[in-house]
Design a protein around this motif. Structure first.
Motif, PDB file in Angstrom:
ATOM      1  N   LEU A   1       0.833  -1.210   0.000  1.00 61.32           N
ATOM      2  CA  LEU A   1       0.000   0.000   0.000  1.00 61.32           C
ATOM      3  C   LEU A   1       0.865   1.257   0.000  1.00 61.32           C
ATOM      4  N   THR A   2       1.923   1.246   0.792  1.00 59.71           N
ATOM      5  CA  THR A   2       2.822   2.404   0.829  1.00 59.71           C
ATOM      6  C   THR A   2       3.443   2.651  -0.542  1.00 59.71           C
ATOM      7  N   ASN A   3       3.842   1.581  -1.217  1.00 56.96           N
ATOM      8  CA  ASN A   3       4.454   1.715  -2.537  1.00 56.96           C
ATOM      9  C   ASN A   3       3.469   2.206  -3.594  1.00 56.96           C
ATOM     10  N   THR A   4       2.162   1.996  -3.375  1.00 60.18           N
ATOM     11  CA  THR A   4       1.168   2.476  -4.338  1.00 60.18           C
ATOM     12  C   THR A   4       0.706   3.892  -4.045  1.00 60.18           C
TER      13      THR A   4
ATOM     14  N   VAL B   1       1.312   3.881   4.682  1.00 60.22           N
ATOM     15  CA  VAL B   1       0.905   3.359   5.981  1.00 60.22           C
ATOM     16  C   VAL B   1       1.819   3.970   7.038  1.00 60.22           C
ATOM     17  N   GLU B   2       1.252   4.855   7.845  1.00 63.96           N
ATOM     18  CA  GLU B   2       2.047   5.591   8.830  1.00 63.96           C
ATOM     19  C   GLU B   2       2.171   4.843  10.148  1.00 63.96           C
ATOM     20  N   ALA B   3       1.225   3.949  10.425  1.00 60.23           N
ATOM     21  CA  ALA B   3       1.269   3.195  11.687  1.00 60.23           C
ATOM     22  C   ALA B   3       0.501   1.897  11.518  1.00 60.23           C
TER      23      ALA B   3
ATOM     24  N   ILE C   1      -3.456   5.240   7.470  1.00 61.95           N
ATOM     25  CA  ILE C   1      -2.980   5.625   6.142  1.00 61.95           C
ATOM     26  C   ILE C   1      -3.009   7.143   6.012  1.00 61.95           C
ATOM     27  N   GLY C   2      -1.885   7.716   5.598  1.00 63.47           N
ATOM     28  CA  GLY C   2      -1.814   9.157   5.364  1.00 63.47           C
ATOM     29  C   GLY C   2      -2.266   9.465   3.942  1.00 63.47           C
ATOM     30  N   LEU C   3      -3.498   9.918   3.808  1.00 61.22           N
ATOM     31  CA  LEU C   3      -4.053  10.173   2.482  1.00 61.22           C
ATOM     32  C   LEU C   3      -3.651  11.543   1.964  1.00 61.22           C
TER      33      LEU C   3
END
Length: 804
Positions: free
Chosen positions: A26-29, A33-35, A169-171
């Motif tokens: 998810l982070t790579n997309t 993901v912050e936590a 998730i940091g949007l």
């Protein structure tokens, strides 16, 4: 945005990856993901608690209300536990908290069980009541379990406590498609399928049962631009009660508190697929007619939180035939919501104008989950899906029955955006050549429709859930984030020549000054450029047209206010000895908009930490001046034409304004108490404000040259002078330098006195003068001659007298 991993898996068939793998993908997309947090259906998840059997019970020899028990928890030997419950008996199966377990009471703070002596008897744990471990409110006695409960079983297994993992998730503001579990699942599936998996999204088509029961309901939308799509349905025969455990667990896993089954269903649907919903009590809809329209100017409306608000004519409201019921897409009204007596509801599922919702949310300071989604744009194609999903859940969970047809006011269908993309443009923007089949695979996984492919050009229809994708570069961004930024190879960097600029490197100068100040014990701070407009008069202010809050409505005109806010914050937390500096821009609106780079220094409290080795010494004006001099020396400006004069500013109680080569460089001094009072600061604060732009200009014109240490000795002479109060140190330096010519190298004020044995209008200076000739050794006669000239000119020009 909080996402539950278990909830996420409801939308993906056969997902077999770990939470850490999912977080990485998810982070790579682009969904960072912050936590990652482990969550359970009960706080603490009953971790460490075990099922035990009470083997023996005896009265405590020294306490009538206590019992001594031995409890088998599946270890080599029983635990000795002192228990005060009146219902404890041998043979019972119970919940035990051994030593080292942290328990989470229903009411109160968590605490750890420790080995203790109670009235002289050792206790190696606790036999628990339901309220002591968060399983209920009861405290009549310990929990007595079924006789078939197995000793040594973890309590979390016995009570079937659900465990889950949540992602924070940091949007980014454009990713309105990812404000739901369905949206996040879509990205995860796309990335995994491009990597070789064969997964699919599960979103079942919902069919509502037919009914002959029809309750009247009518919808009117006055302006379709405010609400392009508005849908609703009536559900009756509802029983409003607590939600089932599975629904409660879903909501608590993402940090929401369950309210009742009807409200929980609307929240569940919103976080599932991203469609905000609102349930109105049907019996409170006057005339059984819903009207979507703008409010009347200054109309009063009481919201769900009991606050009476004054509406603007720009606010979009959901009304009945008599009055407003809800602030559209933002917040419900007090008199129209679901209550324990509600039997019938009208479910609203709508698409509202993002700009209208954002302005209402900001205007009233109301930031809700619904407004968060509507402000960014909601998918126009899930309006009916969300409505059906909520109605079906109300039928299944609350015993409801559909009592109307679906109303769908959708006069102008929103078409999918059309974008044309060439492979050449895509590869050129990315910097790598991605195979055509992979590009088409990514687009297909993200539900882009390829209308046709011709001459290496793709004619695309953008899915309605991506309201932000309107240009070819937006499509390329979608391709690269799913393809993976880490898969992009960097080309070998070309060779190039370096040309040198006559202008100093701003960042290098900043780093040089920062290193200097940090080495002297200062800490760098960075404050927001947005600040509170109450700090300034409106003149020359740069106001924010659509501020994120009332406290951040202008761009700062000075670094002072942010620095004092930081100072206050630290002092309020018992950190009162501060040495701070900050680089930042200030903003003014004169005839033209103007930005200025500045450097500020703030000193307050002790110069250094308390220590037995050194006496306490407070920061003061002269310590601040020494830091300023150090900066000038470090940047090569100390040898230029430096002039000082008393600072003229309401901010300072006293201070100096320093110019170099007739250019204003820095104002510094002790801050006025009236300024400090506004920030509730009760201790002295010293402040310096550099014009960093000017500093850079001066550095540009400075040539620093190497100079060897002189082979010839220096000679020092001291003078003790009695002066009138109005005579400044700067005046004396200017007079002395004219007499010293080339051999006077340094002047220093090493003592100052004013007080007893000196007239009130007098002061005493002790000054040193350092002489040196670069070509020869100076004789006493030469130095004494210059000193006599200095004394004479001091006496003539200032009336200075020598002290014995």
């Amino acid at each position: 945005m909080t996402i539950s991993f278990s909830w996420l898996k409801e939308y993906i068939d056969n997902l077999d990856i770990s939470t850490s793998e999912a977080a990485s993908i998810l982070t790579n997309t682009g969904l960072e993901v912050e936590a990652i947090e482990e969550v359970s259906s009960f706080q603490g998840g009953l971790k460490g608690l075990v099922i035990g059997e009470v083997l023996t019970k005896e009265k405590h020899p020294d306490a009538d209300r206590l019992n001594l028990t031995s409890v088998n928890v599946g270890l080599d030997k029983p635990l000795n536990i002192v228990c005060g419950a009146t219902n404890v008996e041998a043979g019972q199966k119970v919940v035990v908290a051994p030593v080292g377990t942290t328990i989470y009471p229903t009411n109160g703070e968590p605490f750890e069980i420790k080995k203790a002596k109670i009235r002289g008897q050792a206790s190696e744990g606790m036999i628990c009541a339901e309220d002591e471990i968060g399983l209920g409110e009861g405290h009549d006695g310990i929990m007595v379990l079924s006789p078939d409960a197995k000793v040594g079983t973890l309590a979390s297994e016995y009570f079937k406590i659900e465990s889950d993992t949540s992602f924070e998730i940091g949007l980014t503001p454009n990713r309105t498609d990812a404000v739901s579990h369905l949206g996040v699942a879509r990205d995860l599936v796309a990335a995994l399928n491009v990597a070789g998996k064969n997964l699919s999204i599960k979103l079942e088509e919902i069919e509502l049962p037919n009914t002959n029961k029809k309750l009247p309901i009518e919808v009117e939308v006055e302006n379709s631009e405010d609400s392009p799509r508005y849908a609703g349905i009536v559900v009756t025969n509802l029983k409003v009660t607590d939600s089932p455990d599975w629904l409660k667990n879903r909501l608590t896993s993402i940090g929401l508190s369950p309210i009742n089954n009807i409200v929980d269903i609307t929240n569940y649907v919103m976080h599932s697929i991203g469609q905000p919903l609102h349930a109105f009590d049907y019996d409170k809809i006057s005339g059984h007619k819903v009207v979507v329209k703008r409010a009347n100017e200054k109309e009063k409306f009481i919201t769900l939180d009991g606050v009476e608000r004054e509406l603007s004519s720009e606010d979009l409201m959901i009304c009945n035939t008599e009055k407003p019921m809800c602030m559209a897409g933002v917040f419900g009204g007090k008199d129209s919501g679901v209550s324990a007596s509600t039997k019938t509801v009208f479910i609203e599922s709508a698409l509202f104008n993002p700009v209208t919702i954002r302005k209402t949310s900001k205007r009233h300071g109301l930031h809700t989950d619904a407004s968060f989604r509507y402000e960014r744009g909601v998918d126009s194609n899930i309006t009916i899906t969300g409505l059906k999903m909520a109605a079906k859940l109300m039928i299944d969970i609350a015993g409801g029955e559909v009592a109307s047809d679906i109303i769908d006011h959708y006069p102008n269908k929103i078409e999918k955006a059309n974008v044309k993309l060439t492979y050449e443009y895509c590869n050129r923007l990315i910097g790598n050549e991605i195979p055509k089949e992979i590009i088409k695979k990514i687009l297909s996984e993200l539900e882009f429709e390829i209308v046709k492919e011709e001459n290496d050009e793709l004619d695309l229809l953008v899915p309605t859930y991506r309201v932000d994708v309107t240009r070819p570069c937006d499509v390329v961004e979608e391709i690269i984030r799913i393809y993976g930024f880490n898969n992009i190879t960097l080309p070998e960097q070309p060779r190039f020549s370096i040309s040198y600029s006559t202008h100093p490197d701003k960042e290098k100068v900043k780093n040089t000054i920062s290193d200097l100040l940090v080495g002297k014990g200062l800490s760098e701070i960075m404050n927001n450029s947005l600040t509170n407009g109450k700090y300034y008069e409106e003149t020359n202010s740069v106001n924010i047209l659509n501020p994120i809050s009332k406290e951040l409505n202008v761009l700062r005109k000075s670094l002072l206010e942010g620095g004092l806010e930081t100072t206050r914050y630290n002092i309020n937390r018992k950190n009162s000895d501060l040495k701070l500096f900050e680089f930042g821009k200030t903003y003014h609106q004169y005839e033209n908009y103007q930005e200025t780079e500045r450097l500020s220094i703030i000193l307050t409290g002790l110069k250094q930490e308390e220590s037995w080795k050194t006496p306490d010494s407070l920061s003061d004006f002269y310590y601040l001046k020494s830091l300023i001099n150090a900066i000038l020396i470090k940047t090569g400006l100390s040898g230029l034409n430096v002039s000082e004069k008393e600072v003229k500013s309401e901010s300072f109680e006293y201070g100096l304004s320093l110019k170099i080569a007739k250019k204003q460089v820095v104002d510094f001094g002790k801050l006025n108490s009236s300024i400090l009072k506004k920030f509730d600061i009760k201790q002295e604060v010293y402040y310096a404000d550099f014009n960093f732009n000017t500093l850079l200009d001066l550095i540009k014109d400075t040539n620093i040259k190497y100079q060897p240490i002189s082979k010839f000795p220096s000679v020092r002479r001291d003078l003790s002078l009695l002066l009138n109060n109005e005579i400044s140190y700067e005046q004396l330096c200017e007079l002395a330098e004219k007499q010293g010519k080339q051999i006077l190298k340094e002047i220093n004020l090493f003592d100052y006195y004013k007080g007893k044995n000196i007239d009130k209008d007098k002061k005493s200076y002790a000054m040193s003068f350092l002489f040196q000739d670069e070509t020869k050794t100076l004789t006493d006669e030469e130095v004494d001659g210059v000193m006599k000239n200095i004394i004479d000119v001091f006496n003539k020009e200032t009336g200075a007298e020598l002290r014995g």
